[in-house]
Enzyme design. Structure first.
Site, mmCIF file in Angstrom:
data_model
loop_
_atom_site.group_PDB
_atom_site.id
_atom_site.type_symbol
_atom_site.label_atom_id
_atom_site.label_comp_id
_atom_site.label_asym_id
_atom_site.label_seq_id
_atom_site.Cartn_x
_atom_site.Cartn_y
_atom_site.Cartn_z
ATOM 1 N N ARG A 54 0.988 -1.114 0.068
ATOM 2 C CA ARG A 54 0.242 -0.026 -0.258
ATOM 3 C C ARG A 54 0.597 1.516 0.306
ATOM 4 N NH1 ARG A 54 -3.016 -3.220 3.598
ATOM 5 N NH2 ARG A 54 -4.449 -4.239 2.650
ATOM 6 N N LYS A 87 2.617 11.229 -11.703
ATOM 7 C CA LYS A 87 1.954 10.560 -12.682
ATOM 8 C C LYS A 87 2.111 8.727 -12.975
ATOM 9 C CE LYS A 87 -1.068 13.833 -15.231
ATOM 10 N NZ LYS A 87 -1.256 14.366 -16.414
ATOM 11 N N GLU A 93 9.286 17.677 -25.379
ATOM 12 C CA GLU A 93 8.557 18.223 -24.391
ATOM 13 C C GLU A 93 9.272 19.788 -23.707
ATOM 14 O OE1 GLU A 93 5.829 16.575 -23.093
ATOM 15 O OE2 GLU A 93 6.069 14.342 -23.373
ATOM 16 N N LYS A 129 6.876 22.783 -15.083
ATOM 17 C CA LYS A 129 6.460 22.027 -14.469
ATOM 18 C C LYS A 129 5.681 21.893 -12.766
ATOM 19 C CE LYS A 129 4.842 16.983 -14.676
ATOM 20 N NZ LYS A 129 4.992 15.361 -15.700
ATOM 21 N N GLU A 184 -4.580 17.122 -11.745
ATOM 22 C CA GLU A 184 -5.799 16.988 -12.588
ATOM 23 C C GLU A 184 -6.813 17.332 -12.903
ATOM 24 O OE1 GLU A 184 -3.270 15.593 -15.968
ATOM 25 O OE2 GLU A 184 -5.347 15.566 -17.539
ATOM 26 N N ARG A 195 -3.629 21.271 -14.344
ATOM 27 C CA ARG A 195 -2.478 20.573 -15.105
ATOM 28 C C ARG A 195 -2.956 19.933 -16.386
ATOM 29 N NH1 ARG A 195 0.839 15.640 -11.349
ATOM 30 N NH2 ARG A 195 1.905 15.232 -13.202
ATOM 31 N N ASN A 209 -0.519 18.281 -21.178
ATOM 32 C CA ASN A 209 -1.252 17.677 -21.694
ATOM 33 C C ASN A 209 -1.148 18.111 -23.528
ATOM 34 O OD1 ASN A 209 -0.901 15.016 -20.467
ATOM 35 N ND2 ASN A 209 -3.068 15.729 -19.775
ATOM 36 N N HIS A 244 -0.437 16.053 -26.808
ATOM 37 C CA HIS A 244 -1.169 14.449 -26.158
ATOM 38 C C HIS A 244 -2.449 14.045 -26.747
ATOM 39 C CE1 HIS A 244 2.439 15.157 -23.910
ATOM 40 N NE2 HIS A 244 1.876 14.751 -23.085
ATOM 41 N N HIS A 278 -1.022 10.628 -27.900
ATOM 42 C CA HIS A 278 -1.185 9.040 -27.937
ATOM 43 C C HIS A 278 -2.179 8.697 -28.440
ATOM 44 C CE1 HIS A 278 -2.035 10.244 -22.782
ATOM 45 N NE2 HIS A 278 -0.986 10.386 -23.339
ATOM 46 N N HIS A 300 7.392 8.233 -27.981
ATOM 47 C CA HIS A 300 6.100 8.779 -26.872
ATOM 48 C C HIS A 300 6.253 10.805 -27.865
ATOM 49 C CE1 HIS A 300 3.368 10.735 -23.833
ATOM 50 N NE2 HIS A 300 4.252 11.558 -23.598
HETATM 51 P P1 NAD Z 1 11.874 4.820 -22.566
HETATM 52 O O1 NAD Z 1 11.540 4.753 -20.991
HETATM 53 O O2 NAD Z 1 11.613 4.228 -23.457
HETATM 54 O O3 NAD Z 1 13.240 5.458 -22.569
HETATM 55 C C1 NAD Z 1 13.748 5.835 -24.288
HETATM 56 C C2 NAD Z 1 14.440 4.476 -24.286
HETATM 57 O O4 NAD Z 1 16.137 4.808 -24.536
HETATM 58 C C3 NAD Z 1 14.879 3.279 -23.558
HETATM 59 O O5 NAD Z 1 15.195 2.384 -24.836
HETATM 60 C C4 NAD Z 1 15.596 3.528 -22.777
HETATM 61 O O6 NAD Z 1 16.248 1.823 -22.440
HETATM 62 C C5 NAD Z 1 16.878 4.236 -23.542
HETATM 63 N N1 NAD Z 1 17.564 4.863 -22.092
HETATM 64 C C6 NAD Z 1 17.477 5.377 -21.195
HETATM 65 N N2 NAD Z 1 17.733 6.067 -20.798
HETATM 66 C C7 NAD Z 1 19.129 5.911 -21.532
HETATM 67 C C8 NAD Z 1 21.206 6.781 -20.932
HETATM 68 N N3 NAD Z 1 21.167 6.705 -20.317
HETATM 69 N N4 NAD Z 1 21.282 5.852 -22.284
HETATM 70 C C9 NAD Z 1 21.023 5.174 -23.438
HETATM 71 N N5 NAD Z 1 19.457 4.479 -24.149
HETATM 72 C C10 NAD Z 1 18.946 4.918 -22.355
HETATM 73 O O7 NAD Z 1 11.236 6.296 -22.869
HETATM 74 P P2 NAD Z 1 10.646 7.934 -22.680
HETATM 75 O O8 NAD Z 1 10.661 8.482 -23.578
HETATM 76 O O9 NAD Z 1 11.993 7.847 -21.787
HETATM 77 O O10 NAD Z 1 9.480 7.899 -21.348
HETATM 78 C C11 NAD Z 1 8.469 7.914 -22.584
HETATM 79 C C12 NAD Z 1 7.161 7.582 -21.509
HETATM 80 O O11 NAD Z 1 7.088 8.229 -20.632
HETATM 81 C C13 NAD Z 1 6.087 6.548 -21.837
HETATM 82 O O12 NAD Z 1 5.466 5.534 -21.487
HETATM 83 C C14 NAD Z 1 4.818 8.137 -21.747
HETATM 84 O O13 NAD Z 1 3.621 7.602 -21.366
HETATM 85 C C15 NAD Z 1 6.039 8.409 -20.121
HETATM 86 N N6 NAD Z 1 5.489 10.129 -19.234
HETATM 87 C C16 NAD Z 1 4.926 9.912 -18.667
HETATM 88 C C17 NAD Z 1 4.651 10.773 -18.423
HETATM 89 C C18 NAD Z 1 4.831 11.464 -16.537
HETATM 90 O O14 NAD Z 1 3.705 12.368 -15.954
HETATM 91 N N7 NAD Z 1 4.628 10.167 -16.074
HETATM 92 C C19 NAD Z 1 5.105 12.384 -18.341
HETATM 93 C C20 NAD Z 1 5.155 12.234 -19.640
HETATM 94 C C21 NAD Z 1 5.273 10.898 -20.992
HETATM 95 N N1 GLY Z 2 3.041 14.570 -18.267
HETATM 96 C C1 GLY Z 2 1.874 15.525 -18.129
HETATM 97 C C2 GLY Z 2 1.765 16.059 -16.862
HETATM 98 O O1 GLY Z 2 2.439 15.086 -15.894
HETATM 99 O O2 GLY Z 2 0.474 15.948 -16.430
#
Ligand code: NAD
Ligand code: GLY
Length: 372
Positions: free
Chosen positions: A128, A150, A192, A234, A244, A248, A252, A255, A259, A272
């Site tokens: 939890r 998130k 972003e 942010k 949100e 917030r 997006n 997005h 999406h 993404h």
């Molecule tokens: P990812 O986590 O898939 O990383 C991209 C690639 O880079 C992967 O293959 C990873 O293994 C590699 N990688 C990471 N760091 C590295 C490094 N230093 N050197 C070499 N390779 C490396 O993708 P991302 O773009 O980081 O994140 C996308 C994800 O984040 C999506 O799932 C999206 O929905 C989510 N997201 C969440 C929020 C939130 O607020 N929580 C906001 C935006 C995006």
């Molecule tokens: N990336 C959108 C949020 O964090 O709200």
């Protein structure tokens, strides 16, 4: 709670009352035990990473954390958006339970947004709720996904549909980890960063336009400025609307279309950040067509997104009714209310609004933006 940091380390605060936490931005932070002073000193720590990032950085982080926790475990997940689902999440719970980790165990997310989102969700659920720390290693994760709490996973019917709001104790943006990031991933992160100007800070959009080449070349002062300003914006938004209920949603921008691209192409096909970059151009088109932003904004935004190395033409998702397919996918968006899609639109550069738009206009925009 005092964090000892080297003079070059920048610090941005997320102000959420008793769930406040710092974001540290600097070089070599993962090698310095003092970086983690804000984190409870539990017996067990679990580093969650993946098959790409683990071999690059896990040993270094393990060595640093060994000075703070008696037992440092590591679980290595398969890499990719396509693995952001229940079965992979379960590997984290398996690791925690097999190693007898208690409710004080600290989880460390070492990787990009996929690892960060899944680790945060696992931390929210395990016994939890256990503390977790974000150690983002992609530019996208450093400027966006690691901040704000998130967390979650994808469902075949929609992106990030299963999840929780759950804040980390600390975010550690070690810029030196970006040296190994593939250029395509760097570009996705730039999308972003570009996002923050149109929605909240017209001057930052100008700054981004002037520094996009420096950022692609990993120029250190430019990177520090971009990560810090993105995190500040942010932090400001999340501090006002953590869950949100309104504001917030502006984060997006791009997005809703994005999406649809990710789901329509199959998760992992477009990154993404690429989908968001292209989605921002589509949302800019929509804003312009609705008369919210001045003529020329679409071209301006397209130019900087393209210079960042991100596609600006939308992919065709259906051979017969492409716009209809986009609309169907966008109705699954979390901002949709009673099946009505709500878009983040630019209402003058530096200001965003969230509102519905007539299907006919959205169809025109999709047709105008779709490649081939
Ligand atoms: P990812 O986590 O898939 O990383 C991209 C690639 O880079 C992967 O293959 C990873 O293994 C590699 N990688 C990471 N760091 C590295 C490094 N230093 N050197 C070499 N390779 C490396 O993708 P991302 O773009 O980081 O994140 C996308 C994800 O984040 C999506 O799932 C999206 O929905 C989510 N997201 C969440 C929020 C939130 O607020 N929580 C906001 C935006 C995006
Ligand atoms: N990336 C959108 C949020 O964090 O709200």
């Amino acid at each position: 709670m005092e964090v000892v940091s080297t003079p070059a380390t920048e610090r941005v605060e997320i102000d959420l009352g008793d769930r406040s936490y710092p974001i540290l931005i600097g070089e070599g932070l993962i090698d310095d035990p003092a970086t983690f002073d804000a984190v409870p000193r539990s017996s067990d720590a679990l580093i969650v990473t993946n098959t790409t990032v683990g071999p690059l950085y896990a040993q270094r982080l393990e060595a640093t954390l060994a000075q703070r926790h008696a037992r440092v475990h590591t679980v290595t997940l398969p890499d990719g958006e396509a693995f952001k689902h229940w079965q992979t999440l379960n590997l984290i719970f398996d690791a925690l339970l097999e190693r007898g980790c208690d409710r004080k165990t600290v989880l460390y997310a070492l990787g990009g947004g996929v690892v960060g989102d899944m680790t945060g969700f696992a931390a929210a659920c395990y016994m939890r709720g256990v503390p977790f720390v974000q150690v983002p290693t992609t530019l996208l994760a450093q400027v966006d996904s690691s901040v704000g709490g998130k967390t979650g996973i994808n469902h075949p019917a929609g992106k990030n549909m299963i999840g929780a709001f759950y804040q980390p104790r600390l975010v550690v943006c070690d810029l030196s980890t970006l040296a190994t990031l593939p250029p395509r991933e760097l570009s996705a992160g730039l999308a972003e960063i570009i996002k923050y100007g149109p929605i909240a800070d017209a001057a930052f959009l100008e700054w981004t336009e002037a520094h996009v080449d420096a950022l692609r070349a990993l120029d250190r002062p430019a990177l520090v400025q971009a990560v810090r300003r993105s995190c500040e914006i942010k932090a400001e938004v999340v501090g006002q609307d953590e869950r949100e209920s309104g504001l917030r949603a502006i984060l997006n921008f791009g997005h809703t279309f994005g999406h649809a691209i990710e789901a329509g192409m199959g998760y992992g096909e477009w990154l993404h950040g690429e989908a968001v970059g292209c989605g921002m151009v589509m949302a800019a088109h929509l804003s312009q067509r609705l008369g919210l932003v001045e003529h020329g904004f679409v071209e301006r935004l397209s130019r900087v997104v393209e210079r960042a190395g991100v596609p600006v033409r939308a992919p065709r998702l259906d051979a017969t009714d492409n716009a209809g397919r986009y609309l169907d996918l966008m109705r699954v968006d979390k901002k949709a209310e009673a099946g009505e899609i709500r878009f983040v639109l630019i209402d003058g550069v530096g200001r965003a609004v969230v509102r519905p738009a007539p299907d006919a206009v959205v169809r025109e925009v999709i047709d105008a933006c779709t490649a081939g």
